[in-house]
Motif scaffolding. Structure first.
Motif, PDB file in Angstrom:
ATOM      1  N   ASN A 141       0.782  -1.098   0.030  1.00 26.82           N
ATOM      2  CA  ASN A 141       0.124  -0.037  -0.007  1.00 26.82           C
ATOM      3  C   ASN A 141       0.879   1.266   0.033  1.00 26.82           C
ATOM      4  O   ASN A 141       0.611   2.264  -0.740  1.00 26.82           O
ATOM      5  N   ALA A 144       2.371   1.918  -3.659  1.00 22.24           N
ATOM      6  CA  ALA A 144       1.281   2.034  -4.602  1.00 22.24           C
ATOM      7  C   ALA A 144       0.999   3.470  -4.253  1.00 22.24           C
ATOM      8  O   ALA A 144       0.454   4.281  -5.206  1.00 22.24           O
ATOM      9  N   GLU A 145       1.002   4.053  -3.041  1.00 19.98           N
ATOM     10  CA  GLU A 145       0.600   5.394  -2.599  1.00 19.98           C
ATOM     11  C   GLU A 145       1.814   6.312  -3.350  1.00 19.98           C
ATOM     12  O   GLU A 145       1.616   7.342  -4.050  1.00 19.98           O
ATOM     13  N   GLU A 146       2.919   5.800  -3.320  1.00 17.88           N
ATOM     14  CA  GLU A 146       4.174   6.397  -3.742  1.00 17.88           C
ATOM     15  C   GLU A 146       4.232   6.478  -5.296  1.00 17.88           C
ATOM     16  O   GLU A 146       4.627   7.552  -5.974  1.00 17.88           O
ATOM     17  N   GLY A 147       3.656   5.712  -6.004  1.00 15.34           N
ATOM     18  CA  GLY A 147       3.697   5.389  -7.374  1.00 15.34           C
ATOM     19  C   GLY A 147       5.191   4.925  -8.120  1.00 15.34           C
ATOM     20  O   GLY A 147       5.918   4.459  -7.206  1.00 15.34           O
ATOM     21  N   GLY A 148       5.046   4.711  -9.528  1.00 13.90           N
ATOM     22  CA  GLY A 148       6.299   4.179 -10.051  1.00 13.90           C
ATOM     23  C   GLY A 148       6.377   2.788  -9.611  1.00 13.90           C
ATOM     24  O   GLY A 148       5.617   2.013  -9.252  1.00 13.90           O
TER      25      GLY A 148
END
Length: 224
Positions: A141, A144-148
């Protein structure tokens, strides 16, 4: 060959007490003494990092009285043995979610970590309110929040064990042969050793036997 990182599932306190017609808390008290002995033995035998499964996220289902006893023993361990850990140069850390504990427990644990932060010796990680499924979901999670893109290196950096060496050996006491939601990602290529000894009876000699068994094994990491 000495494993750099050893993890132990400390099992059997209740059975140890039952065999002696003692209350369960007596087994937990004896287990705390075993922690002290094994931590010192691991340092003396050249282990760089020791992770101990002290309180799982599932342990909250135990009777309230037993949980209270365990919290009391955690306070006792820190109060009685912190000076020894600091003197031995141990670096202390916690893996797991401390937010579920009372403010006094959190303050005590955080103070102990700060006290040992300047040490340069072996690492001692205590798993408190830890569950591997929760750890993996938490890391996923967060990333996923940070992305990439997510690769193995980035994922492992998001785990509680990011500052520990790769896990080499998992020992479980008391004869049970399962991981019980402990370090599932980290144990992918770790050696597993299951011993019949109940945790309060596990000592430096028992640890030496496990390390000798580890040294006899051929680690292939899936390569052949």
């Amino acid at each position: 060959m000495i494993p750099r990182h050893v993890a132990i599932i400390m099992d059997g306190n209740g059975r140890w007490a039952k065999r002696r017609l003692l209350p369960r808390v007596a087994g937990h008290r004896a287990g705390v003494e075993a922690v002290r002995k094994v931590t010192r033995a691991a340092r003396e035998q050249g282990v760089e990092a020791l992770t101990l499964y002290a309180f799982s996220s599932e342990n909250w289902r135990r009777p309230e009285e037993e949980i209270g006893d365990l919290m009391g023993l955690l306070k006792h361990f820190i109060g009685e043995h912190l000076d020894e850990l600091a003197a031995d140069g141990i670096r202390l850390s916690i893996i797991g979610d401390l937010s579920a504990f009372s403010p006094d427990i959190r303050a005590l644990v955080e103070g102990a970590i700060a006290r040992c932060a300047v040490n340069t010796g072996p690492q001692l990680a205590i798993a408190l309110n830890y569950g591997s499924h929760d750890e993996i979901l938490r890391a996923a999670n967060r990333l996923a929040e940070e992305g990439g893109p997510i690769d193995k290196v980035r994922f492992e950096a998001a785990l509680y064990t990011a500052d520990l060496p790769p896990l080499d050996l998992v020992i479980r006491t008391s004869g049970e042969q399962r991981l019980s939601n402990f370090l599932l990602w980290q144990a992918a290529y770790a050696e597993l050793i299951f011993v019949d000894t109940l945790w309060p009876d596990f000592d430096g000699g028992a640890l030496a036997d496990a390390l000798a068994e580890f040294a006899r094994r051929e680690r292939r990491f899936g390569g052949r």
